[in-house]
Design an enzyme around this catalytic site. Sequence first.
Site, PDB file in Angstrom:
ATOM      1  N   GLU A 176       9.336  -7.649  -2.149  1.00 26.06           N
ATOM      2  CA  GLU A 176      10.557  -7.044  -1.646  1.00 26.06           C
ATOM      3  C   GLU A 176      10.235  -5.625  -1.211  1.00 26.06           C
ATOM      4  O   GLU A 176       9.414  -4.953  -1.841  1.00 26.06           O
ATOM      5  CB  GLU A 176      11.660  -6.972  -2.721  1.00 26.06           C
ATOM      6  CG  GLU A 176      12.160  -8.310  -3.203  1.00 26.06           C
ATOM      7  CD  GLU A 176      11.348  -8.831  -4.382  1.00 26.06           C
ATOM      8  OE1 GLU A 176      10.685  -8.035  -5.079  1.00 26.06           O
ATOM      9  OE2 GLU A 176      11.364 -10.053  -4.602  1.00 26.06           O
ATOM     10  N   TYR A 198       3.041  -5.113   6.161  1.00 25.51           N
ATOM     11  CA  TYR A 198       3.171  -6.475   5.659  1.00 25.51           C
ATOM     12  C   TYR A 198       3.126  -7.488   6.806  1.00 25.51           C
ATOM     13  O   TYR A 198       2.470  -8.523   6.712  1.00 25.51           O
ATOM     14  CB  TYR A 198       4.453  -6.641   4.850  1.00 25.51           C
ATOM     15  CG  TYR A 198       4.550  -5.694   3.678  1.00 25.51           C
ATOM     16  CD1 TYR A 198       3.410  -5.305   2.958  1.00 25.51           C
ATOM     17  CD2 TYR A 198       5.765  -5.146   3.286  1.00 25.51           C
ATOM     18  CE1 TYR A 198       3.496  -4.432   1.900  1.00 25.51           C
ATOM     19  CE2 TYR A 198       5.854  -4.278   2.217  1.00 25.51           C
ATOM     20  CZ  TYR A 198       4.721  -3.914   1.525  1.00 25.51           C
ATOM     21  OH  TYR A 198       4.805  -3.048   0.475  1.00 25.51           O
TER      22      TYR A 198
END
Length: 139
Positions: free
Chosen positions: A99, A111
């Site tokens: 998260e 990411y």
Amino acid sequence: MEEKDLDRVCDLEVQCFKNPWDHKQCLYELQENPFSQGILLKSGDQIVGYAFLWITFELAQLARIGIDPQLRQKGYGKILMKHLIETAQSQGCDVLTLEVRESNQGARALYESVGLIEINRSKQYYPDGEDAIVYSMGI
């Protein structure tokens, strides 16, 4: 990561996060959480980044990752992420999740650059009410 590294890790926590983990929380991850692995990224003798990766059966969850803010944009984040993915693969994981704050565009770009995809949004996930973006990838 060893206990002697926690002063530097906690210093980076304060620099990297709005709600940093304290020494006690980091020590718990290192010594008591059976699913947690503390991983360092060094340049020479200097700790430039760290992560706490939780491995639970076939699932790897990136609980924390931090790169020294003064050393960002030098490829350290990508090096550490690739190592975390390899670590999870070597331990039999099929999926990596994490998260991240919706506003953290730098981390989100990192990411995505290593293959994670946005799969969900957790509304008001953080103490200040900001949403979390949930990322995942098959590994």
